[in-house]
Design a protein around this motif. Structure first.
Motif, PDB file in Angstrom:
ATOM      1  N   ASN A 170       0.815  -1.217   0.000  1.00 46.72           N
ATOM      2  CA  ASN A 170       0.000   0.000   0.000  1.00 46.72           C
ATOM      3  C   ASN A 170       0.854   1.275   0.000  1.00 46.72           C
ATOM      4  N   ALA A 171       2.155   1.124  -0.225  1.00 46.71           N
ATOM      5  CA  ALA A 171       3.032   2.290  -0.297  1.00 46.71           C
ATOM      6  C   ALA A 171       4.017   2.102  -1.437  1.00 46.71           C
ATOM      7  N   LYS A 172       4.332   3.200  -2.118  1.00 44.45           N
ATOM      8  CA  LYS A 172       5.275   3.151  -3.229  1.00 44.45           C
ATOM      9  C   LYS A 172       6.476   4.050  -2.935  1.00 44.45           C
ATOM     10  N   HIS A 173       7.580   3.742  -3.599  1.00 46.01           N
ATOM     11  CA  HIS A 173       8.816   4.496  -3.423  1.00 46.01           C
ATOM     12  C   HIS A 173       9.031   5.397  -4.633  1.00 46.01           C
ATOM     13  N   VAL A 232       9.427   3.104  -7.908  1.00 46.92           N
ATOM     14  CA  VAL A 232      10.147   1.829  -8.010  1.00 46.92           C
ATOM     15  C   VAL A 232       9.189   0.704  -8.400  1.00 46.92           C
ATOM     16  N   GLU A 233       8.043   0.668  -7.742  1.00 46.14           N
ATOM     17  CA  GLU A 233       7.088  -0.399  -7.990  1.00 46.14           C
ATOM     18  C   GLU A 233       6.564  -0.371  -9.418  1.00 46.14           C
ATOM     19  N   ASP A 234       6.307   0.828  -9.952  1.00 46.34           N
ATOM     20  CA  ASP A 234       5.800   0.914 -11.316  1.00 46.34           C
ATOM     21  C   ASP A 234       6.872   0.511 -12.331  1.00 46.34           C
ATOM     22  N   PHE A 235       8.149   0.796 -12.006  1.00 42.92           N
ATOM     23  CA  PHE A 235       9.221   0.320 -12.880  1.00 42.92           C
ATOM     24  C   PHE A 235       9.188  -1.195 -12.987  1.00 42.92           C
ATOM     25  N   TRP A 236       9.116  -1.877 -11.839  1.00 43.68           N
ATOM     26  CA  TRP A 236       9.113  -3.340 -11.869  1.00 43.68           C
ATOM     27  C   TRP A 236       7.868  -3.880 -12.549  1.00 43.68           C
TER      28      TRP A 236
END
Length: 204
Positions: free
Chosen positions: A27-30, A65-69
Motif C-alpha cells: 500500500n506504499a510506493k517508493h 520503483v514499484e511501477d518500474f518493476w
C-alpha cells in the motif's frame, strides 16, 4: 522529483506495506527522483528517418520503483526482441533522438556485445543499465538523458546518452560508473552525437 500523489498513504491504524514485504498487497510506493518513459521501435530492415519516426512508440511513463518493476515484468525481454528492435529509456520529456534539445549538444557511451556470447546475459545487462539510470547511480545525474539497447543480427548494443559532450572528466566518470553498474567487460567508447573535426573520442 516524482510527484507524491502517486504514493498510497495509509490512514488510521494501518501500516505501510511495501512491495518488498508483500509483492501483491503493498500500500506504499517508493518515488523516483525523475519520471522515466520507455519507448520502443522496430523500423524494419530498410530503416530511414521517416519509417523510424513512424515506428517509434511511447510505451509508458513511470515514477516509482514499484511501477518500474511492473513495466519490466510485463514487457518482452531483450533477448526475445526481433532483430532491428530498440528499447529506449529516457527521462520524461526527452525524446530518444539527437534533435531533442536535451540531446542536441550531447553524446553517448556505447558498447557492442557479440550476440552469440552475450544472449544469455543481455537482459541482465540492460536491467542493470536501467537501474543505474533510475536509481541515479551517476555522480553527475543531471547529465544523464537516457539509455538504449539495440538488437541486431550479430550483436547487441548498449548506449547511455548524456546531455553534454565537452566535459571529459564528467564523461569519464559516467562511463566508469556505467561499466561497473552494468557489469560490462570490454571497452566503452564515448562519441558526440554530432561529430566535428575537433571531436574527441574517449574510452573506458
Amino acid at each position: 522529483m516524482a510527484q507524491n500523489d502517486h504514493l498510497a498513504v495509509p490512514t488510521g491504524d494501518s501500516q505501510y506495506v511495501t512491495v518488498f514485504n508483500d509483492p501483491v498487497n503493498f500500500n506504499a510506493k517508493h518515488p523516483l527522483n525523475n519520471a522515466w518513459t520507455l519507448w520502443f521501435d522496430n523500423p524494419g530492415k530498410k530503416a530511414n528517418d521517416k519509417n523510424w519516426m513512424q515506428s517509434l512508440k511511447e510505451l509508458i511513463t513511470f515514477d516509482t520503483v514499484e511501477d518500474f518493476w511492473g513495466v519490466y515484468n510485463n514487457v518482452v525481454k531483450t533477448d526475445q526482441l526481433a532483430i532491428g528492435s530498440n528499447y529506449h529509456l529516457f527521462k520524461q520529456g526527452v525524446k530518444p533522438m539527437w534533435e531533442d534539445e536535451a540531446n542536441a549538444h550531447g553524446g553517448k557511451w556505447s558498447i557492442q556485445l557479440p550476440r552469440n556470447k552475450t544472449i544469455a546475459d543481455i537482459d541482465r545487462i540492460w536491467l542493470y543499465t536501467m537501474l543505474a539510470c533510475i536509481g541515479e547511480a551517476f555522480e553527475s545525474e543531471s547529465e544523464i538523458c537516457g539509455a538504449v539497447v539495440s538488437v541486431r543480427k550479430a550483436f547487441f548494443r548498449i548506449a547511455l546518452w548524456t546531455r553534454s559532450s565537452d566535459k571529459e572528466s564528467v564523461a569519464m566518470a559516467i562511463g566508469r560508473t556505467l561499466k561497473q553498474s552494468a557489469g560490462l567487460h570490454g571497452e566503452l567508447e564515448f562519441t558526440p552525437h554530432h561529430e566535428t573535426k575537433t571531436s574527441q573520442k574517449w574510452v573506458v
